[in-house]
Every structure is written in structure tokens, then in C-alpha cells.
Design a protein around this motif. Sequence first.
Motif, PDB file in Angstrom:
ATOM      1  N   ALA A  55      -0.851  -2.033   0.463  1.00 30.05           N
ATOM      2  CA  ALA A  55      -1.994  -1.370   0.544  1.00 30.05           C
ATOM      3  C   ALA A  55      -1.712  -0.274  -0.522  1.00 30.05           C
ATOM      4  O   ALA A  55      -2.906   0.237  -1.223  1.00 30.05           O
ATOM      5  CB  ALA A  55      -2.484  -0.951   1.674  1.00 30.05           C
ATOM      6  N   ILE A  89      -3.922   0.842  -3.496  1.00 30.18           N
ATOM      7  CA  ILE A  89      -4.680   2.135  -3.709  1.00 30.18           C
ATOM      8  C   ILE A  89      -4.302   2.731  -4.868  1.00 30.18           C
ATOM      9  O   ILE A  89      -4.933   3.212  -5.783  1.00 30.18           O
ATOM     10  CB  ILE A  89      -4.497   2.878  -2.720  1.00 30.18           C
ATOM     11  N   LEU A 112      -3.193   5.394   6.882  1.00 27.16           N
ATOM     12  CA  LEU A 112      -3.359   3.903   6.525  1.00 27.16           C
ATOM     13  C   LEU A 112      -2.372   2.920   7.043  1.00 27.16           C
ATOM     14  O   LEU A 112      -2.902   1.796   7.362  1.00 27.16           O
ATOM     15  CB  LEU A 112      -2.732   4.170   4.695  1.00 27.16           C
ATOM     16  N   PHE A 114      -9.870   2.396   4.865  1.00 28.84           N
ATOM     17  CA  PHE A 114      -9.323   3.587   4.598  1.00 28.84           C
ATOM     18  C   PHE A 114      -9.951   4.830   3.955  1.00 28.84           C
ATOM     19  O   PHE A 114     -10.330   4.597   3.005  1.00 28.84           O
ATOM     20  CB  PHE A 114      -7.817   3.353   4.057  1.00 28.84           C
ATOM     21  N   TYR A 120     -10.062   8.702   2.998  1.00 28.15           N
ATOM     22  CA  TYR A 120      -8.837  10.024   2.818  1.00 28.15           C
ATOM     23  C   TYR A 120      -9.573  10.881   1.852  1.00 28.15           C
ATOM     24  O   TYR A 120     -10.032  10.661   0.679  1.00 28.15           O
ATOM     25  CB  TYR A 120      -7.604   9.431   2.346  1.00 28.15           C
ATOM     26  N   TYR A 165     -11.221   3.357   0.694  1.00 33.92           N
ATOM     27  CA  TYR A 165     -10.668   2.166   0.190  1.00 33.92           C
ATOM     28  C   TYR A 165     -10.904   1.093   1.078  1.00 33.92           C
ATOM     29  O   TYR A 165     -10.871   1.269   2.148  1.00 33.92           O
ATOM     30  CB  TYR A 165      -9.179   2.316   0.117  1.00 33.92           C
TER      31      TYR A 165
END
Lengths: 619, 182
Positions: free
Chosen positions: A246, A250, A268, A289, A291, A296
Motif C-alpha cells: 500500500a 500511495i 494505514l 485511507f 490522510y 487513497y
Amino acid sequence: MSLFQIDFGDEPKPHKVVGIDLGTTNSLVAFMDLTAPKVIPGVDGSPIVPSVVSIPEHGEPIVGAAAVERLITHPDRTIYSVKRLMGRGVSDVQDELKLFPFHIAPGSEMVIQLSLGGKRFTPPGISAQILRQLKKNAEAYLGEPVDHAVITVPAYFNDAQRQATKDAGRIAGLQVMRLVNEPTAAALAYGLDKRENGIVAVYDLGGGTFDISILKLHDGIFEVLATNGDTHLGGDDFDNLLLRVALEDIAAEWGADLSGDQVAVQTLRRAVIEAKHQLSTLAVTTIAFHYQGRAYRREITRDVLEKLITPIVNRTLGPCRNCMADAGVTPEQIDEVVLVGGSTRIPMVRQAVRALFKAEPHTELNPDEVVALGAAVQAGILSGHVHDKLLLDVTPLSLGIETMGGVVSKLIHRNSTIPATAAETFTTAVDGQRNVLIHVVQGEREMVRDCRSLARFDLKDIDPLPAGMAKIEVRFLIDANGILNVSAKDLRTGKLQTVEVKPSYGLSDEQVEAMILESFAKAEEDFNERQVREARVEADRILNAVDKAKGDDAYMELTDGERALVDNSIAELLLAYHGENHHLILDKLEALNKATMKLAELMMNTAVRGALKGTKIDA
Amino acid sequence: MFSGPPPSDYFAIFGIEKKLALDVEDLQRRFYANSREWHPDRHARAGAAQLAYAEAASATLNDAWRVLRDPVARAEYVLKGEGFNISEQRGRDVPPELLEEVFDLNMVLEEARNGDAAAKAEVARALAKFERILSEIDSARDGIFVAYDAAPGRDALSELRSLLNRRKYLQNLVRDARAALV
């Protein structure tokens, strides 16, 4: 047999012994109820205490679900999966450390020292915080002090890891009556002994460790034939893998590498764990996710997850095959397979187990609870409440000593039933030699450098004699906890020698003692807190009763003065109630009791009159 | 019971006479029964002395069970007890009747390890033969067991020792041959 009864007759009331599963991800405490083991819920109603400890700037360490929240808000002050560091040296855990947000302090040669918010903690010290929480939960639930416990460890834990677990128990104020291997505990919980002469395999894939044990059951005896495993293999590895994927994803999408940002990483991590859990029941899910204002989202299918984790799942198969070979059984001879540990919820893991053992695995018991339940059964065996069962476990690793040229001479072989013993006679190599250094190692390899150093000790004060004349017999005993004990005897004089074993990794006895002392002050606070809590519960009960009595006709029969005294006493009790002095609460409670004595008598009379009236009507 | 040191003799701790031929099922029953009596878990609430006795007795019992249930380990235990040196020269000497076979096997082993099919077939043939001899040795061993139990004597034990040495040698050959075939 009568001798035992006499011995036991002198014993005070048997201690309550609880069973504790001190897990990588979650910990639980259970006890033996009248006939069956039961898990004990915490204040939030759940028996699961996440094995997470957070050190706030002020006040007591925070343990469990509340600490999980702080993984994101205070990643530098919060520790998870500390079990992976138990009984290990800094060089053993380099891979782990890359993933942990916390730091290792200097001076970690013997015991890893974790630096959290400017303070230092050892892995046994952190584990002790988790144990203390479980102890507290058990005391609140059972309503009595709990200071004896059985604690489970991975079957494949070595001597240092076991010793570290025992130290954690001592620091938490628990007398650790037995360390019991997790898969064996699970077998006990399943009560599979109902069948006669069966062979059972227990496949235990937890958060951080993997164990496989093969047992033979016979009329209540659980004889472990062989065990194998990997103390560095578990659900954490799946999480880390998903996390890495991941993070890369990202980085490609956002053009930002988040791997150095602990808050982002922990957020995450939670998202990928969530997705992993969902994929045990769903074919597809989303890793979501958020942030710093960015989002994401990545769809992930079970197929993709399975492809990713296949190499890790396959790493469990080698130990399974070796275990069957050591036990001398083929898959066809295995009657039952038991699954333990949260990671066995993954369909692919179940499929792998089914294919290997050619049997449908048992999943009736909650895989999160089964180890704690088994620990409670073992606690029942030790406290004399369970008579028909007996566990015969084995040592997972061979024990040997270093000989000429760095070669290992094996004294106790792996999968020997414990307690196990071996004796070896040592002599001197030069004239007048006064001591002999002995190096004990654990492992299966031929060379010392490929095994794990366990301890070194000196046979001291040997009478000065020509070379080869001295004869010192050293006895190695692996006790029922799987922990090494050493004693030595001078065969010429028959004199027992003192042996000071210096463990290669771990806390010294003095360090453990110091940590226990430190916790005494804490224990007093804990104890006071509990007494205040109990006094308040009693006050609540009485206040409720008095409140109710005020509505009774009898209350009006009191004089004004008597009624004023009752109200005064209530007011004073309430004042004490909000303080922290349990003596004061109890005193005021006593005063209220006295003030309401007459009221109680009047009510009693009314009740008796009413009852008599009732009798007449009925007649 | 719990006074004096626990028995250190492997047969005595099972309460049986010294015998080479043993009924392993009976031994297992005794092992479980004695475990119920001695295992430290059964004495967790007792005093330190009783617990120490239980631990020592249990440890010896476990060692005895491990040794006596296995015919070879059991035979070695008896040989050692009768003063035979069982480690000396063990399994080093090539049994004379096998000299030729062993020589041939060593020739093809290396080739088989490198994947040569013809050599593998050769090794497989040798393996079958060695396994047969091994089972013959085991029958002979059981014969000596019965004979010795009926009339204990050093001649039988000497014969047993050389038989075990030959067995050890063959077992190593079988292990090498199997490894080469994988």
C-alpha cells in the motif's frame, strides 16, 4: 497416596489460579469455573485486551483498547507486538525494528531497552503492564485477589523467551505456576480427550508466531509427540506485506513516500488490517485511507491477498512436515486437526491445512479464546480442581554444550518429554586448574555459531589437581516449564557445587527484583483504588435501600430528630463517597447504618404485621 | 514412595525386571500410570521437597520411556549397564560380507546425486537390498533378546553389540542412499 492428603491438609485455602494467554496481538485471562473454563471480560465487556501499551506523559501506562487508539495519536509512545522482542538480543530483531516506530536505547546488549517518551522499558516490563491489566480484570470479576497464574507461550519459544515471560509475570505480581505451550493449551480446551487413543495436530498461526504440535491422547493424558514452529511468523507478517504494498502504491499515486511518517503508517496499518479481516468473508474489499485531506482507495480481492501471502503460508508447511516426521506419524494417522490463532480465519490458511493433513479442521471454539481457556484448564490441574487430565509436553529445541572446535555436543534432544534431564562429567585440561567454563546452547545445528547461546557458567573452586583428575558432574534439567536448571556435583568429594548461570539474553535476578520493588508502590495504589471502588459499591447499595425506605410508611413514624440524623448521615456519606479514602466511606456507611437502625426495625415490624395479615386472608 | 532418591535404573522406575524383549504397550501403560503419580503438575501445591522429588522422578521416567520403548536404545542401555563400551568403533567398520556392495554403492552415489538416471536405478536396487538386510538384522536382534532374557550371558551381549554396530553402519548407508534418490 495418603502422604499427599496429609500434605494438602496443612495447606491453606487453595489459591485461585488464572490462565493467561499473553499474545502478540491480543491477551486474555480465563479461569476454571465449576466445570468448564471461562474467559473473563474487562471493563468494556470484551475479554480481549489488545497487547498494546502506551506511556502517557503523566500518569499510569495505558493498556488495551485505549492504547490502540494512541497508536495513531502517539505512535512514539505506544508499543504493540512486544512479544516479538521477548528474550531476544538486538541483533535478533533488526527486521522488526524497521517496522516499529519506537527506538532502542543504548545499553541493550543483554536486554533490549525501549525508549518511549524519554523513559526506558524492557520487553518483560511492557508485558508486565499487560499482565497487570489482566490481573486487575480478573480481580474485579472474581472479587478476590489473584496472584497465581498459568501463562501460555509459543511451543517453539526458546529458554530465554520463556524466562522473559516468567520475569514479566513476576514483575506484574504474579506467581507463574506454569508456562504452558499454546498449542497444547488449545488441545486441552477442546477436550478432545473424550475420544480414546487419538492423534491430534494443533496448527496455531497467531499474530506473531507459528506453532505446530502433534499429540497423542489417552484417557485424559495429553502426550505431546513433537512440536515445531517459527517464532517469527504470523499475522503481523501479512500486515507488513500489505502495508508495504500500500505504501508503494500511495507513493506512486501521490508522489509522496509516507514510510517515514509514523502517524500515516499506523493509520494505514489499521486500514490494511481491516481489509485483511474483511477478505476472510468477502471476495473483494477496499483499503480506505485518509490522510491530511487526501484520500487513497484501492480495491483488493481475496485472490490478490492470497497471491501475496502464499509464500508466508507455505513457510508453515515445512515445520508441519518435520513435526510429523519427528512424531513418527503420517497425515493418514492424524485423527483430528485443531486450528488456533486469528490468522487461521483466513480461508487460504484453512485450505492449506486441510490439504496437508487430509482432514477437516476443528474450528468450533473461538480461535482467539481457545488458548486462554486451555490455560485455565491447566490452572485447574495445578490447583487440584481438575483431576482426570494431565499434560506431558516436550522441549522444542535440543540442548547442548560447546566442545572443542566450536562443535555442539547434544545432551537433551528436541521433542524429549519434559521434565528431562542429562548429566555430563567435566574435568580439567591443565594441572591445578581451578575452574571450567561451560557454554550451553540451544538449537539443532552442529556448530555453536549456528545455535543460540543460552547461558555460560563457571564451575568454580575446583580443588587444584593434576589435569584430568577432577571430576565434576553437571546435571542439566529442563523443567516442566521448558526452562533450564543446572546443578553440579564434585564426584570425588560428593560436594554440591554452586552454579551461577549467566543467561546470554535476559534480565538478571537483581533487575527483576528491582522492577518488582518499583511496582510495589504501584500495587499499593492499585489496591487502594480497588478498596475505594468496593466501598463505593457497598455505599450505593445502602443509599438505594435507604432511598426506597423513605417512601415507606415507617419513615413517617420516626421523630423529626431521627429523620434529620438520617439525612445528615446520608450527606456525610456522599461527601466521603467522592473522596479516595475507603476507611472514611466505610465509617460513614456504618454511621448511616446506625442512624437507620430504628427505621429498619419499624419496617421489619410492618413487614411482619403485613405477612401475618396475609396469612389470615389466605386462610 | 517420596523418600530417598527416586530410582535411577530405567527398568526399576517402571517396576519391571531387566529384559531385552519388552511389551511396549505394557510399558506405555506403566509410563502413563507413573506419570499420573509423579508429574510435577500433580504436586504443584506440595512442599518444595516433594516437588523436587516429583521433578526428579518424572525426569528419569521420561528418559527411561524414551530409551526403553526403542529396541536399539534399550539394547544399548543394557549393554552399557553390563560394562560394554558402546561408543567405541560403532558403525565404522564395513561388515566384511558387504565390502563389495558398499564399494559399488559409493561409486554410483555421486552420479545419482548429480541426477544420473542409470546411477539412480542402481542406488535404488542397492537401497532395497540394504533395507532387506536391515530387517533381517532386526529379526536376529529380536532373537538374541529372547535368548538373553531366558539365559543372560555375556556371549549373547557381545553378539548383540556387533549386530548393533552392523545395523548402525547399514542405517547410515540407507540414509545416504535415500538422500541421493530425493
